[in-house]
Design a protein around this motif. Structure first.
Motif, PDB file in Angstrom:
ATOM      1  N   LEU A 193      10.605   8.580  -3.359  1.00  0.00           N
ATOM      2  CA  LEU A 193       9.183   8.527  -3.674  1.00  0.00           C
ATOM      3  C   LEU A 193       8.384   8.396  -2.446  1.00  0.00           C
ATOM      4  N   PRO A 194       6.897   8.638  -2.567  1.00  0.00           N
ATOM      5  CA  PRO A 194       6.095   8.666  -1.418  1.00  0.00           C
ATOM      6  C   PRO A 194       5.840   7.009  -1.096  1.00  0.00           C
ATOM      7  N   GLN A 195       6.405   6.126  -1.881  1.00  0.00           N
ATOM      8  CA  GLN A 195       6.092   4.673  -1.552  1.00  0.00           C
ATOM      9  C   GLN A 195       7.438   3.850  -1.647  1.00  0.00           C
ATOM     10  N   LEU A 217       4.089  -0.741  -8.206  1.00  0.00           N
ATOM     11  CA  LEU A 217       2.812  -0.773  -7.776  1.00  0.00           C
ATOM     12  C   LEU A 217       2.253   0.181  -7.620  1.00  0.00           C
ATOM     13  N   ASP A 218       0.910   0.385  -7.671  1.00  0.00           N
ATOM     14  CA  ASP A 218       0.071   1.807  -7.465  1.00  0.00           C
ATOM     15  C   ASP A 218       0.094   1.928  -5.751  1.00  0.00           C
ATOM     16  N   PRO A 219       0.011   3.343  -5.357  1.00  0.00           N
ATOM     17  CA  PRO A 219       0.234   3.542  -3.957  1.00  0.00           C
ATOM     18  C   PRO A 219      -0.639   2.811  -3.004  1.00  0.00           C
ATOM     19  N   GLU A 220      -1.987   2.669  -3.246  1.00  0.00           N
ATOM     20  CA  GLU A 220      -2.742   1.851  -2.338  1.00  0.00           C
ATOM     21  C   GLU A 220      -2.383   0.825  -2.122  1.00  0.00           C
ATOM     22  N   MET A 221      -1.661  -0.182  -2.971  1.00  0.00           N
ATOM     23  CA  MET A 221      -1.322  -1.404  -2.901  1.00  0.00           C
ATOM     24  C   MET A 221      -0.112  -1.672  -2.104  1.00  0.00           C
ATOM     25  N   VAL A 222       0.602  -0.810  -1.573  1.00  0.00           N
ATOM     26  CA  VAL A 222       1.951  -0.955  -0.805  1.00  0.00           C
ATOM     27  C   VAL A 222       1.620  -0.534   0.471  1.00  0.00           C
ATOM     28  N   ALA A 267       0.121  -3.460 -16.758  1.00  0.00           N
ATOM     29  CA  ALA A 267       0.329  -2.366 -16.455  1.00  0.00           C
ATOM     30  C   ALA A 267      -0.319  -1.756 -15.096  1.00  0.00           C
ATOM     31  N   SER A 268       0.301  -0.998 -14.450  1.00  0.00           N
ATOM     32  CA  SER A 268      -0.397  -0.374 -13.409  1.00  0.00           C
ATOM     33  C   SER A 268      -1.488   0.586 -13.761  1.00  0.00           C
ATOM     34  N   GLU A 269      -2.124   1.280 -12.755  1.00  0.00           N
ATOM     35  CA  GLU A 269      -2.742   2.430 -12.933  1.00  0.00           C
ATOM     36  C   GLU A 269      -2.176   3.367 -13.438  1.00  0.00           C
ATOM     37  N   LYS A 270      -0.885   3.763 -12.426  1.00  0.00           N
ATOM     38  CA  LYS A 270      -0.143   4.871 -12.831  1.00  0.00           C
ATOM     39  C   LYS A 270       0.163   4.947 -14.394  1.00  0.00           C
ATOM     40  N   THR A 271       0.626   3.932 -15.068  1.00  0.00           N
ATOM     41  CA  THR A 271       1.067   3.627 -16.223  1.00  0.00           C
ATOM     42  C   THR A 271      -0.053   4.091 -17.208  1.00  0.00           C
ATOM     43  N   ALA A 325     -28.059   1.894  -6.855  1.00  0.00           N
ATOM     44  CA  ALA A 325     -27.068   1.689  -5.886  1.00  0.00           C
ATOM     45  C   ALA A 325     -25.828   1.067  -6.623  1.00  0.00           C
ATOM     46  N   HIS A 326     -24.594   1.559  -5.982  1.00  0.00           N
ATOM     47  CA  HIS A 326     -23.372   1.191  -6.584  1.00  0.00           C
ATOM     48  C   HIS A 326     -22.519   0.514  -5.426  1.00  0.00           C
ATOM     49  N   ASN A 327     -21.634  -0.351  -5.882  1.00  0.00           N
ATOM     50  CA  ASN A 327     -20.713  -0.878  -4.770  1.00  0.00           C
ATOM     51  C   ASN A 327     -19.188  -0.040  -4.830  1.00  0.00           C
ATOM     52  N   LEU A 328     -18.846   0.236  -3.604  1.00  0.00           N
ATOM     53  CA  LEU A 328     -17.664   0.913  -3.357  1.00  0.00           C
ATOM     54  C   LEU A 328     -16.511  -0.464  -3.231  1.00  0.00           C
ATOM     55  N   THR A 329     -15.817  -0.315  -4.272  1.00  0.00           N
ATOM     56  CA  THR A 329     -14.943  -1.526  -4.539  1.00  0.00           C
ATOM     57  C   THR A 329     -13.775  -1.713  -3.646  1.00  0.00           C
ATOM     58  N   GLY A 330     -13.811  -2.988  -3.230  1.00  0.00           N
ATOM     59  CA  GLY A 330     -12.805  -3.095  -2.275  1.00  0.00           C
ATOM     60  C   GLY A 330     -13.135  -2.867  -0.680  1.00  0.00           C
ATOM     61  N   GLY A 331     -14.349  -2.286  -0.635  1.00  0.00           N
ATOM     62  CA  GLY A 331     -14.856  -2.022   0.736  1.00  0.00           C
ATOM     63  C   GLY A 331     -13.919  -1.157   1.838  1.00  0.00           C
ATOM     64  N   PHE A 332     -14.459  -1.303   2.863  1.00  0.00           N
ATOM     65  CA  PHE A 332     -13.695  -0.329   4.267  1.00  0.00           C
ATOM     66  C   PHE A 332     -12.362  -0.690   4.100  1.00  0.00           C
ATOM     67  N   LYS A 333     -11.684  -1.679   3.770  1.00  0.00           N
ATOM     68  CA  LYS A 333     -10.271  -2.131   3.835  1.00  0.00           C
ATOM     69  C   LYS A 333      -9.652  -1.170   2.728  1.00  0.00           C
ATOM     70  N   THR A 334     -10.323  -1.304   1.557  1.00  0.00           N
ATOM     71  CA  THR A 334      -9.458  -0.299   0.540  1.00  0.00           C
ATOM     72  C   THR A 334      -9.510   1.012   0.859  1.00  0.00           C
ATOM     73  N   TYR A 335     -10.584   1.465   1.472  1.00  0.00           N
ATOM     74  CA  TYR A 335     -10.717   2.922   1.724  1.00  0.00           C
ATOM     75  C   TYR A 335      -9.548   3.236   2.872  1.00  0.00           C
ATOM     76  N   LYS A 336      -9.088   2.333   3.716  1.00  0.00           N
ATOM     77  CA  LYS A 336      -8.139   2.780   4.682  1.00  0.00           C
ATOM     78  C   LYS A 336      -6.739   2.636   4.045  1.00  0.00           C
ATOM     79  N   ALA A 337      -6.566   1.849   2.998  1.00  0.00           N
ATOM     80  CA  ALA A 337      -5.538   1.840   2.186  1.00  0.00           C
ATOM     81  C   ALA A 337      -5.217   3.044   1.373  1.00  0.00           C
ATOM     82  N   VAL A 338      -6.465   3.782   0.839  1.00  0.00           N
ATOM     83  CA  VAL A 338      -6.167   4.653  -0.180  1.00  0.00           C
ATOM     84  C   VAL A 338      -6.022   6.126   0.756  1.00  0.00           C
TER      85      VAL A 338
END
Length: 548
Positions: free
Chosen positions: A186-188, A193-198, A348-352, A534-547
């Motif tokens: 698999l790619p992870q 877990l969902d891909p961005e979390m690993v 449940a995971s987001e995938k599920t 205005a809308h908040n990009l959830t998780g910020g730049f740290k989550t952006y790098k993970a995804v």
């Protein structure tokens, strides 16, 4: 239960041993016999990777109980190295072979409990049975691996599979000075877990010298003239190894059940009801061999975990003894440690949720595991999944170095009680500077999610950003922005926002982000109160790098 019943249990590890002991606590008159084809009863198979890695040095520490303890403490007979060959449902008898003497004999039962567990998957690949290729499931398995490492002076190993066993074995082999290559088709790693979390897990493995190969399945094994191994993959790579560990997963042991005509579910496990009873009124089944209901999706699934197996054993024992009892299902609460990183999940995971078509919303946050002013605060990367209709918790995942399992346990208990994100807001948890914060990460997860549902701080997800055509606003300080930012973002630091708000359009959606989401939340609230969309990009730049 007043009448003397004969209760036979096939399998003596988690589910079987738990069932036997619980039955005795319900009845002094019952005759209870455990049959196991192995050499040990009630051993801690979750500790085996750490025995291989010399973290646990005394094998006896892995033995939760032995035959003498069962006899002396519970008056339960345990017959090791006795393999059950057949179940005669009409006669209510089992056929058993004593593996030492070769004798085959029969035993009558009033109630029969199947707890045969699961066996490691060994796919029919070329060379799969060559010397030096091991699975890890029992104490004899761990002995063979330990002996192989010493006798062959193992310098490099290949681990096939990036689940719990794969990661734990990677860490333990590296600690023994062995170079490790981990192959995962698999790619992870950590598929639950969902891909961005690993992403941090991949980084931690690589930082500790593990050669990580994702999205590349094994095609076969060869033995060299020197007696070492070559592991070939679909990409054409060939990895040399003195030792190979198979951590591909496990398969329910269902042969006895199938041969006896018991119902087998679509997932390949023994089908049972809420009392762990099979389609035969005199036969129950527990542990890794059975299918269970997912607490969130209500699907049938396989969940080979020690906690559910022990609970199932207790439920079966109570049912056999006439108590009103049910096993409500599983929510998949798990934790794994690798190189100082803790990975935990529940529900449940987001995938599920996507696969089953359930509506959900999600938020990301990265709080410290305790207050920042107390030395040693470590960030926890958290993801919370919840119902957009009522805020009911659907699942959570977290990765960090400290305090991860504590938070996941709290959310797991909340999920079990069908609590909502509003309940997480109000959860009253332990606080002192070295343990947490007045707003614990669990509270913060609830607050962020509740703000979304109340409309106080609507969110946008990084993977949906391109669809929104929003103006991207980075509210971090200039130095942070210059060190790395999302292409096309406008930088107005939060500290300057109120003086520069006239630079922003009121006729366009604005997607606000900071490093982890907190400053963006403050900016989002300030802008919305002034009439901006205005809308908040959830998780910020740290989550952006993970995804990415």
């Amino acid at each position: 239960m007043n009448t003397k019943q004969r209760i036979l249990i096939i399998g003596g590890v988690a589910g079987g041993a738990s069932c036997a002991a619980r039955t005795r606590r319900q009845s002094e008159s019952a005759e209870i016999i455990i049959f196991d084809r192995g050499s040990f009863v009630s051993f801690a198979n979750c500790g085996l990777p750490y025995y291989v890695g010399d973290v646990i040095t005394d094998e006896k520490k892995l033995l939760v109980a032995n035959t003498q303890l069962f006899k002396q403490r519970f008056n339960i007979e345990v017959r090791l190295e006795n393999e059950v060959l057949e179940i005669d449902r009409d006669a209510r008898e089992i056929s058993v072979k004593d593996l030492n003497s070769g004798q085959v004999y029969r035993e009558r039962y009033d109630a029969l409990v199947l707890a045969p567990g699961a066996s490691p998957v060994r796919p029919p690949l070329p060379g799969i049975d060559l010397p030096g290729i091991f699975a890890l499931r029992t104490i004899p398995d761990s002995r063979r691996i330990r002996n192989w490492i010493v006798e062959r002076q193992v310098k490099q190993a290949v681990i096939v599979g990036g689940g719990f066993i794969g990661l734990e074995m990677a860490e333990n082999l590296v600690k023994r000075g062995i170079a490790v290559t981990l192959l995962e088709m698999l790619p992870q790693v950590m598929p639950p877990l969902d891909p961005e979390m690993v992403t941090p897990v991949h980084d931690r493995l690589t930082a500790n010298g593990v050669k990580l190969r994702l999205g590349d399945g094994v095609t076969g094994f060869e033995q060299t003239s020197e007696g070492t191994l070559i592991v070939s993959t679909k990409s054409g790579e060939k990895h040399p190894a003195d030792l190979v560990i198979l951590g591909i997963g496990v398969r329910p042991e269902t042969k006895l059940a199938k041969d006896a005509g018991l119902e087998i579910g679509d997932r390949g496990g023994i089908r049972v009801n809420e009392q762990m009873r099979t389609n035969d009124e005199h036969i129950w089944a527990v542990g890794d061999a059975v299918e269970v209901r997912d607490w969130i999706t209500k699907e049938w699934m396989l969940m080979p975990l020690a906690g559910p197996a022990n609970r199932q054993g207790r439920v079966a024992a109570d049912a056999i003894c006439g108590r009103d009892t049910t096993f409500r299902g599983v929510q998949g609460t798990t934790v794994c440690g690798v190189f100082g990183l803790i990975i935990a999940t529940t529900g449940a995971s987001e995938k599920t949720l996507k696969r089953v078509g359930m509506a959900y919303e999600k938020v990301y946050l990265h709080p410290g595991h305790h207050v920042g002013y107390y030395p040693g605060a470590k960030p926890i990367n958290m993801k919370l999944l919840f119902s957009p209709q009522d805020g009911c918790i659907l699942g959570a995942q977290a990765v960090g170095e400290e305090g991860v399992e504590k938070r996941m346990d709290v959310i797991a208990m909340a999920l079990q009680n069908r609590a909502t994100v509003f309940d997480l807001e109000e959860a009253e948890l332990c606080y002192a500077p070295q343990f947490g914060a007045a707003k614990d990460p669990v509270n913060l997860a609830g607050m962020v999610a509740a703000n979304v549902l109340r409309g106080d701080a609507p969110i946008i997800h990084w993977d949906k950003l391109a669809e929104d055509e929003a103006l991207l606003l980075d509210v971090r300080e200039i130095g942070e922005f210059e060190a790395g930012h999302v292409e096309g973002a406008l930088n107005i630091p939060l500290t300057q926002l109120r003086d520069r708000v006239h630079e922003l359009p009121k006729d366009q959606k604005i997607a606000v982000y900071c490093q982890v989401g907190q400053r963006a939340y403050y900016a989002t609230r300030a802008l919305r109160l002034q009439g901006f969309d205005a809308h908040n990009l959830t998780g910020g730049f740290k989550t952006y790098k993970a995804v990415q």
